[in-house]
Write an enzyme that holds these catalytic residues in place. Structure first.
Site, PDB file in Angstrom:
ATOM      1  CB  CYS A  66      -0.907  -0.018   1.237  1.00 50.14           C
ATOM      2  SG  CYS A  66      -1.979   1.423   1.317  1.00 50.14           S
ATOM      3  CB  CYS A  68      -1.169   3.986   8.137  1.00 50.13           C
ATOM      4  SG  CYS A  68      -2.254   4.613   6.821  1.00 50.13           S
ATOM      5  CB  CYS A  85      -0.548  -0.074   8.279  1.00 52.93           C
ATOM      6  SG  CYS A  85      -1.368  -1.321   7.256  1.00 52.93           S
ATOM      7  CB  CYS A 143     -18.274  -4.806   6.370  1.00 54.70           C
ATOM      8  SG  CYS A 143     -17.301  -3.377   6.906  1.00 54.70           S
ATOM      9  CB  CYS A 149     -17.781   0.117  10.041  1.00 64.07           C
ATOM     10  SG  CYS A 149     -16.601  -0.695  11.148  1.00 64.07           S
TER      11      CYS A 149
HETATM   12  N1  SAM Z   1      -6.450   0.579   3.325  1.00 67.50           N
HETATM   13  C1  SAM Z   1      -7.716   0.901   3.864  1.00 67.50           C
HETATM   14  C2  SAM Z   1      -7.657   2.091   4.781  1.00 67.50           C
HETATM   15  O1  SAM Z   1      -6.691   2.237   5.536  1.00 67.50           O
HETATM   16  O2  SAM Z   1      -8.565   2.912   4.733  1.00 67.50           O
HETATM   17  C3  SAM Z   1      -8.395  -0.258   4.569  1.00 67.50           C
HETATM   18  C4  SAM Z   1      -7.585  -1.278   5.357  1.00 67.50           C
HETATM   19  S1  SAM Z   1      -6.794  -0.682   6.836  1.00 67.50           S
HETATM   20  C5  SAM Z   1      -5.761  -2.056   7.240  1.00 67.50           C
HETATM   21  C6  SAM Z   1      -8.113  -0.686   8.010  1.00 67.50           C
HETATM   22  C7  SAM Z   1      -7.812  -0.265   9.433  1.00 67.50           C
HETATM   23  O3  SAM Z   1      -7.105  -1.278  10.119  1.00 67.50           O
HETATM   24  C8  SAM Z   1      -6.953   0.971   9.684  1.00 67.50           C
HETATM   25  O4  SAM Z   1      -7.657   2.166   9.545  1.00 67.50           O
HETATM   26  C9  SAM Z   1      -6.517   0.772  11.117  1.00 67.50           C
HETATM   27  O5  SAM Z   1      -7.415   1.406  11.999  1.00 67.50           O
HETATM   28  C10 SAM Z   1      -6.561  -0.748  11.299  1.00 67.50           C
HETATM   29  N2  SAM Z   1      -5.212  -1.287  11.514  1.00 67.50           N
HETATM   30  C11 SAM Z   1      -4.262  -1.472  10.588  1.00 67.50           C
HETATM   31  N3  SAM Z   1      -3.134  -1.972  11.123  1.00 67.50           N
HETATM   32  C12 SAM Z   1      -3.381  -2.114  12.453  1.00 67.50           C
HETATM   33  C13 SAM Z   1      -2.593  -2.574  13.559  1.00 67.50           C
HETATM   34  N4  SAM Z   1      -1.330  -2.964  13.403  1.00 67.50           N
HETATM   35  N5  SAM Z   1      -3.169  -2.602  14.771  1.00 67.50           N
HETATM   36  C14 SAM Z   1      -4.437  -2.192  14.935  1.00 67.50           C
HETATM   37  N6  SAM Z   1      -5.228  -1.747  13.938  1.00 67.50           N
HETATM   38  C15 SAM Z   1      -4.700  -1.694  12.705  1.00 67.50           C
HETATM   39 FE1  SF4 Z   2      -2.630   1.295   3.455  1.00 70.17          FE
HETATM   40 FE2  SF4 Z   2      -2.476   0.157   5.825  1.00 70.17          FE
HETATM   41 FE3  SF4 Z   2      -2.847   2.773   5.670  1.00 70.17          FE
HETATM   42 FE4  SF4 Z   2      -4.836   1.075   4.930  1.00 70.17          FE
HETATM   43  S1  SF4 Z   2      -3.980   1.332   6.984  1.00 70.17           S
HETATM   44  S2  SF4 Z   2      -4.128   2.918   3.846  1.00 70.17           S
HETATM   45  S3  SF4 Z   2      -3.612  -0.614   4.086  1.00 70.17           S
HETATM   46  S4  SF4 Z   2      -1.021   1.658   4.969  1.00 70.17           S
END
Ligand code: SAM
Ligand code: SF4
Ligand code: DTB
Length: 334
Positions: free
Chosen positions: A56, A60, A63, A131, A191
């Site tokens: 991606c 973040c 992530c 979802c 959500c």
């Molecule tokens: N890429 C899309 C986005 O970020 O909008 C959808 C997938 S993203 C993985 C969805 C959510 O997963 C993130 O907004 C975050 O809140 C949660 N998330 C991701 N990595 C995480 C982690 N290591 N621990 C807890 N929550 C996590």
């Molecule tokens: Fe990409 Fe992870 Fe951020 Fe979702 S949370 S936008 S998968 S980097």
């Protein structure tokens, strides 16, 4: 006992004051609120599937799927519809009532929408709620997904507006609010929640909940994630949040958004049963069920079923009344 009204005007000071109450007073109030809107012994089960994994472009810091961090994750292309439907069938058989598909995208490409709609339509035909979480959406994409039968779109605010810039720089808080607006406008359920344990302060946790509670209507589903620390991500190795502070965050979410499902989301694998029970007492009434979240582990189904049985918790019935009751779930050891 005064009855609870659904409000959208909680101030940061009022929210911080809720956090600062003695633990027992806060949990008592959360439980009082919870019982006015929900059966206190029922929990909803959502199952996740990563339909497009890794690589991606976003940054973040929590992530494992960001291309910017060396987390050892193998990238995978968008899954085939039949494979997604097979996973959904298995989730339904295991007792989940909502199937949440996650894609590691900044936003979907218009060319991906027909395939996403085929997945959504197939999952819905099984009698599961649908979802999707796939990043930012345009108004048009949101409308298309809604027409395809999508019940919920997950898009988190993650943290307070003030702390946000420490966590993500590639999209703004406002971008997120706009996607949430597009989802609402298209008539889907929202959500939306966040993550605890990324080095934020209590004031930031209050700030996240303040933003969520300002949304009108409130998100129907509010995932509260406890950070899953993944080696290679910038937030790996931070001191974990005090477990009681995590429970307080759940309790305050319950009080602010009394009619919403508050989900005890990522992070359960690192929690013991006693801490999860406290989260349910604080008003959590949904979990991610199934042995995987998106790329990290979640408790085993048998363990969750045993925990529910020990606590006398019943899984929420789905559209077709499929239930896993506490009676049918035997504890591993009495
Ligand atoms: N890429 C899309 C986005 O970020 O909008 C959808 C997938 S993203 C993985 C969805 C959510 O997963 C993130 O907004 C975050 O809140 C949660 N998330 C991701 N990595 C995480 C982690 N290591 N621990 C807890 N929550 C996590
Ligand atoms: Fe990409 Fe992870 Fe951020 Fe979702 S949370 S936008 S998968 S980097
Ligand atoms: C949400 O709030 N939490 C879920 C779901 N929405 C998409 C994701 C949790 C991801 C945890 C890290 C992983 O497994 O990759």
């Amino acid at each position: 006992m005064s009855s609870v009204t659904v409000r959208h005007d909680w101030s940061r000071e009022q929210i911080v004051a809720l956090f600062e109450q003695p633990f027992n007073d806060l949990l008592f109030e959360a439980q009082r609120v919870h019982r006015q809107f929900f059966d206190a012994n029922t929990v909803q089960l959502s199952q996740l599937l990563s339909i497009k994994t890794g690589a991606c472009p976003e940054d973040c810091k929590y992530c494992p799927q960001s291309i910017r961090y060396e987390t050892g994750l193998e990238r995978e292309a968008l899954m085939e519809v039949e494979d997604v439907l097979a996973a959904a069938r298995a989730a339904k058989k295991d007792g989940a009532t909502r199937f949440c598909m996650g894609a590691a995208w900044r936003s979907p490409k218009d060319r991906d929408i027909p395939k996403l709609k085929a997945m959504i339509g197939g999952v819905r035909e099984m009698g599961l709620e649908t979802c999707l979480t796939a990043g930012m959406l345009t108004t048009h994409q949101a409308q298309e997904l809604a027409e395809g039968g999508l019940d919920y779109y997950n898009h988190n605010l993650d943290t307070s507006p003030e702390y946000y810039g420490e966590v993500i720089t590639t999209r703004t808080y406002d971008d997120r609010l706009q996607t949430l607006e597009a989802v609402r406008h298209a008539g889907m359920k929202v959500c939306c929640g966040g993550i605890v344990g990324m080095g934020e302060t209590r004031d930031d946790r209050a700030g996240l909940l303040e933003q969520l509670a300002r949304l009108q209507p409130h998100p129907e589903s509010v995932p509260i994630n406890n950070l899953v620390q993944v080696p290679g991500t910038p937030v790996d190795g931070l001191p974990p949040v005090d477990p009681f502070e995590f429970v307080r965050t759940i309790a305050v979410a319950r009080i602010l958004m009394p009619a919403s499902h508050v989900r005890l989301s990522a992070g359960r694998e690192a929690m013991n049963d006693e801490l999860q029970a406290l989260c349910f007492l604080a008003g959590a009434n949904s979990i991610f069920y199934g042995e995987r979240l998106l790329t990290t582990e979640n408790p085993q189904n048998a363990h969750d079923r045993a925990l529910f049985a020990r606590l006398g918790i019943t899984a929420e019935a789905g559209a077709e009344g499929a239930v896993h009751t506490a009676k049918t779930c035997q504890p591993e050891a009495a």
